[in-house]
Design an enzyme around this catalytic site. Structure first.
Site, PDB file in Angstrom:
ATOM      1  N   ASP A   1      35.375  42.088  37.956  1.00  0.00           N
ATOM      2  CA  ASP A   1      34.532  42.319  36.770  1.00  0.00           C
ATOM      3  C   ASP A   1      33.661  43.561  36.916  1.00  0.00           C
ATOM      4  O   ASP A   1      32.634  43.680  36.243  1.00  0.00           O
ATOM      5  CB  ASP A   1      33.617  41.105  36.480  1.00  0.00           C
ATOM      6  CG  ASP A   1      34.401  39.867  36.111  1.00  0.00           C
ATOM      7  OD1 ASP A   1      35.589  39.992  35.765  1.00  0.00           O
ATOM      8  OD2 ASP A   1      33.834  38.770  36.191  1.00  0.00           O
ATOM      9  N   GLU A   2      34.055  44.474  37.767  1.00  0.00           N
ATOM     10  CA  GLU A   2      33.233  45.663  37.976  1.00  0.00           C
ATOM     11  C   GLU A   2      34.042  46.943  37.842  1.00  0.00           C
ATOM     12  O   GLU A   2      33.577  48.014  38.197  1.00  0.00           O
ATOM     13  CB  GLU A   2      32.584  45.629  39.377  1.00  0.00           C
ATOM     14  CG  GLU A   2      31.436  44.663  39.507  1.00  0.00           C
ATOM     15  CD  GLU A   2      30.197  45.131  38.783  1.00  0.00           C
ATOM     16  OE1 GLU A   2      30.176  46.219  38.224  1.00  0.00           O
ATOM     17  OE2 GLU A   2      29.230  44.342  38.762  1.00  0.00           O
TER      18      GLU A   2
END
Lengths: 288, 288, 288, 288
Positions: D231-232
């Site tokens: 998620d980055e």
């Protein structure tokens, strides 16, 4: 949108007068119905009152028929028309299309996953192209070709499907024929069209080409009830999309597909959830 | 928008032809100018080419005059017109208003904090109402009343202010008079108007009242160059705002103020940053 | 937003229970009050009921005091708290600022043209910079400097202004100091802050720089009630703005100004129109 | 988006240095290539240059191979990497899904009508549920179940499909398994994930439930390249949707579907049209 609900819905409208809310809410209280959401609006310019109530009966043995009979007496005093919708009711629907399938595809998907509380009873088209798509979803597809000469007969066929399926809503999902005044009248208040422009701009044919010529920086779509004044029916909802000089007419057509799908699906959800009230040439919409 | 920049800007346009980009970029390279941002577009329908380049000279002693002379020779071959803008140039501007002050107030705020690279030389109005606001910002305010009889004289006064201040842009910030064809012509390509509707919908007077009557679910604003066909000038940018049945005409007016301010300020920023190209009835806009 | 109204407003909340709507609407009917707009919501997860009613008395001699006394009796049975707001009431407000003036300027403009039904009684700042702006609008400006050592004394001064002006709402219009838990508590439910990010993303200092580092494609702002958990108070409304790789941190700051102004003004309008209900860590907002 | 084009596309990036644009445009001119659209950007913070050019050869006999060989020599001097894409090329793609089908259905529709220039070679899933949908579109469907114990084997199967199909892009259309660092590395820069929140808010599982708890007034979706920091990954595009207190977690899930579909489809279109440049943890996106 199009949410599942355990609640009953009651909608009503009448001329403005003291006690219009009370007559609804008191009756619900007397019948042990708990109001989970309520929205009322008084249009001061037209002097008309609109109300939408979601509720759940708290006592056992709630009977719609006796509820309706009981309320009808009180409503009469206010000249109030009303409608009662049970939880999880799926509204019977007929969809009309021509060749473009983006709105149909979008509606079928929402229908398939249960996002729209509708029951699609038939798809009607003046072309055979989209029969496969209907078939995959297991929905009857009626191909009724049309020519200027056969328009009355074709519309009679359409009307027969509406009657026989018990459709309460007809969705014109990019159906490219103008309906006759007669059919418009029969479908008044229960036929939703998607026009691919921000009405009242760009009425008529090829609105994206008109938009390109004009050099607009926004295109959009308008979902509206049909009436016999083409592209002039009461607006339910509108969507918009930014565009640029680099968008040629064919790009506007492509960009417009998404906003047409979303705008039409939104309007259908609002209608079947009983959130839209039609009065004269305008609508009252109690959106969430 | 309206950002500070250490860069020079070169804009150009000409008929489409092989080498249009190369003639610009090669010259910049030869003059040791580093291109920090470039955007070009070829309009295949009109056969016209547009380019905007931001650059910084890497060698000392960059001279605009000799750069322009040098490039003019090469541009001539392509029938290319071009413009060179130095870093941090503030474009001289005259603002025209009537009684409504929301757009003026907004522009003055952006001007005061340095967000818009403009130099407001004068404010012209057909009413005295906004003199105080101008005074607080230290800007000359000219009250030129107008009647049907005195329109030519009044416009001559306006033109004199434009000439004497050296204004390169005239902003009609809700100026409620129609300019004559003659003044439109003189200001062609350098006067921006804000119309309070999503043109081409709701031309003319009281567009929010028209919008209410029609029952639209979106209102908006259109910033455009003026031309002598009222409300039909080339569109620069458009903004939009959702509305509902509960918004009476006076609510639409109030809601419209924000979108008018933002749309006009955006258009002015695009213009003064040289991001807008005007060709025939349409614009090319290289927005960030 | 912020519209003028001839209507009284009654808001109430209590635990969910049969009859919560009826107790309100029946009392209004008995007092000959015509309901022009009503919105109720039952939060099934928290078991809490919220209602907002606009109405106008149809009989002469409506008395707020006796209305309140009469209704209090009935409300008590439901554990219902309620509030009655007369037409055209302007809520007394104190605004707190530091050096940035965009939100203050925006609020003052809306206040000046009567778009926000507030009465700005004082502006408080930890810096002297914005005194001129306050003065031009004829509003008292209190410069209360702050250091870590003098924070309790400074907050006592702030509180004294709130008390003496009778302020019912404190607007933190980019006030860059963290309030103590004690002051947060005193202002609970009546102090609105604007945070320049889409909370819960980018809490704390320099959110636009954080956003740039992360490379987001949207920035935004969050208006929320303050509580003693910094940047974690109940959210009232949020706004958003697209950005690109070409926006450096300073560009994000500039782009963010507009969305901060609009989001804060929207939240203030919602609050003073009594459209926001606070319950635990969340809000119920009956927007138009 | 996803438009058909008769143009070649050249993209390139390198460290910032005088002449980066010229080396591209001069070579195109020398090879009689007409530039129809060009966009370059110099990131002053990272000192990196990015350019995207659309062009059409004006002379007969344009040869990609010799063009590339010729340009490679000049590019070498600038440390410039570049890529050449022929007109109408359809990028080979593998789509990974779990049980939710909204993003898959949306991509398949756009693929079917030719709106996305991709060639879907296979669909891979850890569940059997969506095999029917794949079959109707005539696309091979691989069901590779996964358990914590079999993860390496399952990923080897996935990788084999990617290799054998020659996929240049992997689309994670709501694939609910975390990829291993190893697979992330192999797919670096050519795997796009859709996360159902406005990252960096609400990372991890059940973001809509987190959003409900927090009481946000906007939800959204983020399309990003995957990397081994879950998620980055670098963000390509983000979409947003307003929500209210009346939206329970299941409503947020439903509302989120549309914005997830649109955001993912937009990101895929940007990627296959070569409009996205990846550098370190951020992207440069030359949207139309």
């Amino acid at each position: 949108m199009g949410r599942h609900s355990d609640n009953w819905i009651m909608t009503a409208q009448c001329p403005s007068r003291l006690g219009t809310v009370d007559v609804v809410t008191r009756f619900l209280k007397e019948n042990a119905c708990y109001i989970t959401e309520q929205h009322s609006f008084d249009d001061r310019l037209s002097g008309r009152f609109f109300i939408r109530t979601e509720f759940r009966p708290e006592a056992e043995g709630f009977e719609a028929a006796s509820f309706e009979t009981g309320f009808a007496e009180r409503a009469a005093e206010f000249g109030m028309t009303f409608e009662l919708t049970p939880p999880d009711r799926r509204m019977p629907v007929v969809i009309m299309v021509s060749k473009a399938d983006h709105c149909l595809n979008d509606l079928l998907y929402r229908y398939r996953i249960g996002q729209l509380p509708i029951d699609i009873r038939a798809i009607v088209s003046n072309h055979p192209d989209l029969a496969n798509l209907a078939e995959w979803h297991g929905i009857p597809y009626h191909h009724f070709p049309i020519t200027p000469d056969t328009k009355p007969e074709q519309e009679a066929q359409v009307w027969q499907v509406v009657e026989e399926t018990g459709a309460e809503l007809v969705i014109l999902a990019r159906y490219m024929q103008v309906l006759s005044s007669d059919l418009c009248e029969k479908l008044s208040g229960r036929a939703i069209n998607i026009h691919h422009s921000l009405l009242p701009g760009f009425k008529g044919a090829r609105p994206y080409h008109q938009a390109y010529e004009k050099g607009v920086k926004l295109v959009g779509a308008t979902a509206h009830y049909i009436n016999d004044d083409l592209d002039e029916g009461p607006i339910i909802t509108q969507g918009v999309e930014p565009v640029s000089h680099a968008d040629y007419p064919e790009d506007l057509v492509a960009k417009g597909r998404d906003v047409e799908c979303l705008t039409l699906a939104h309007a259908v959800a609002l209608h079947v959830e009983r959130r839209v009230f039609l009065h004269a040439r305008r609508t009252v919409v109690f959106d969430r």
